[in-house]
Design a protein around this motif. Structure first.
Motif, PDB file in Angstrom:
ATOM      1  N   GLY A   1      -3.383   6.962   3.361  1.00 36.60           N
ATOM      2  CA  GLY A   1      -3.886   5.988   4.206  1.00 36.60           C
ATOM      3  C   GLY A   1      -5.312   5.706   3.776  1.00 36.60           C
ATOM      4  N   ILE A   2      -5.947   6.429   2.685  1.00 38.19           N
ATOM      5  CA  ILE A   2      -7.447   6.187   2.543  1.00 38.19           C
ATOM      6  C   ILE A   2      -7.411   5.342   1.447  1.00 38.19           C
TER       7      ILE A   2
ATOM      8  N   VAL B   1       1.025  -1.146   0.087  1.00 44.05           N
ATOM      9  CA  VAL B   1      -0.029  -0.024   0.089  1.00 44.05           C
ATOM     10  C   VAL B   1       0.930   1.222   0.196  1.00 44.05           C
ATOM     11  N   PHE B   2       0.628   2.170  -1.021  1.00 41.02           N
ATOM     12  CA  PHE B   2       1.464   3.326  -0.954  1.00 41.02           C
ATOM     13  C   PHE B   2       0.310   4.495  -0.546  1.00 41.02           C
ATOM     14  N   THR B   3       0.940   5.468   0.308  1.00 45.00           N
ATOM     15  CA  THR B   3       0.007   6.039   0.958  1.00 45.00           C
ATOM     16  C   THR B   3       0.619   7.587   0.853  1.00 45.00           C
ATOM     17  N   SER B   4       1.486   7.882  -0.161  1.00 47.11           N
ATOM     18  CA  SER B   4       1.863   9.099  -0.422  1.00 47.11           C
ATOM     19  C   SER B   4       2.345   9.236  -2.052  1.00 47.11           C
ATOM     20  N   HIS B   5       2.275  10.530  -2.514  1.00 39.11           N
ATOM     21  CA  HIS B   5       2.683  10.735  -3.825  1.00 39.11           C
ATOM     22  C   HIS B   5       1.986  10.012  -4.838  1.00 39.11           C
ATOM     23  N   THR B   6       0.758   9.580  -4.368  1.00 38.95           N
ATOM     24  CA  THR B   6      -0.388   9.019  -5.338  1.00 38.95           C
ATOM     25  C   THR B   6      -1.406   9.791  -6.043  1.00 38.95           C
TER      26      THR B   6
END
Length: 309
Positions: free
Chosen positions: A58-59, A23-28
């Motif tokens: 994180g959403i 899970v990638f929580t930034s720069h998405t």
């Protein structure tokens, strides 16, 4: 990723058989952010079958992503089991070894009693950044923190230096109430040094750090070498001439106010006895140097790490 390092063991923890979702929580939010693309490429090279889930802050917004995260059997499917047994033999017996960390970071605490010279310490800290070496980074100091005393103050100072930002903080230690003695605890050793510095870096050695720190303390004056005629500077020769050009002349010479003239009419800019004057000057200077060296030997000098008696 030039000039960047992954968190130690990050890729090991993303290996096939161990991880099925990342899970990638930034720069998405930004379309194909360069850092996100680089990180995904690295993880994909380590784990070709992992599913990538984009969840800014994180959403998680997609139902299929939630199903992947909450899946009860995906970790135990035959493909995952096969990968685990082949890539990490013995993992089920607790024999999981992912190798050593690179670069190897160490933390060394150096204790000492004597004060440092503030100017020398600041200069030494500021010079660390220019001495940083590339891979394998051996001997690089990245962080210094601790409590020290400087010769210009009686207060204990808290210091913190970051090499990469080249920032140095020196603040007085705030004095607070002393806790009451605890009868159960071991009494503190009165011989414990008051000052310490913690060095954090790659493959550091305590002896090298102590040598570095010694240069931040008051330096022992060096003995002076004796002078010789050949060591006299033009300024010293000029000073000797000005001081003694009116000394009595040997027979056959006279001074015309500008030059010295002998019986045959030969002229010179220096006194005929200039060689003797220079020898006298060297002898007098050497007497002063010898006196200085004797006094220096009588002075008491203690190493920075020598404990107080």
């Amino acid at each position: 990723m030039e000039h960047r390092f992954l968190f130690p063991k990050c890729l090991d923890q993303c290996s096939q058989g161990l991880v099925n979702n990342v899970v990638f929580t930034s720069h998405t939010v930004e379309q194909r952010h360069p850092l996100l693309v680089q990180l995904q490429t690295l993880i994909r090279a380590t784990n070709p079958t992992a599913a990538f889930i984009l969840a800014e802050n994180g959403i998680v917004t997609r139902n299929e992503d939630i199903e992947l995260i909450l899946s009860e059997n995906s970790f135990s499917n035959p493909q995952m089991l096969h990968s685990r047994y082949l890539m990490f033999p013995g993992w089920y017996e607790g024999k999981f070894d992912s190798g050593s960390v690179f670069p190897l970071m160490v933390q060394i605490c150096v204790w000492f009693d004597r004060p440092l010279e503030r100017t020398r310490f600041v200069t030494k800290c500021k010079a660390i950044q220019s001495s940083i070496k590339p891979s394998p980074f051996s001997g690089n100091i990245y962080h210094i923190l601790g409590k020290v005393k400087f010769s210009d103050s009686e207060k204990t100072m808290e210091v913190c230096h970051n090499t990469l930002t080249n920032s140095l903080s020196i603040m007085p230690v705030l004095e607070g109430p002393t806790p009451p003695p605890n009868s159960r605890s071991t009494p503190q050793d009165s011989g414990q040094p008051e000052c310490y510095l913690v060095f954090i870096g790659c493959s550091l050695k305590e002896d090298s750090l102590k040598d570095w720190l010694r240069q931040s303390a008051k330096q022992r004056p060096q003995r002076k070498a004796l002078k010789t005629r050949g060591m006299l500077t033009q300024q010293e020769i000029k000073t000797i001439h000005v001081k003694r050009h009116l000394d009595p002349l040997p027979a056959g010479y006279f001074y015309n106010g500008t030059q010295f003239v002998n019986f045959f009419g030969d002229k010179t800019d220096f006194h005929p006895l200039m060689d003797q004057f220079m020898n006298d000057y060297v002898e007098e200077a050497n007497r002063e140097i010898e006196r200085y060296n004797r006094e220096l030997e009588q002075q008491e000098y203690r190493d920075l790490f020598e404990q107080k008696p």
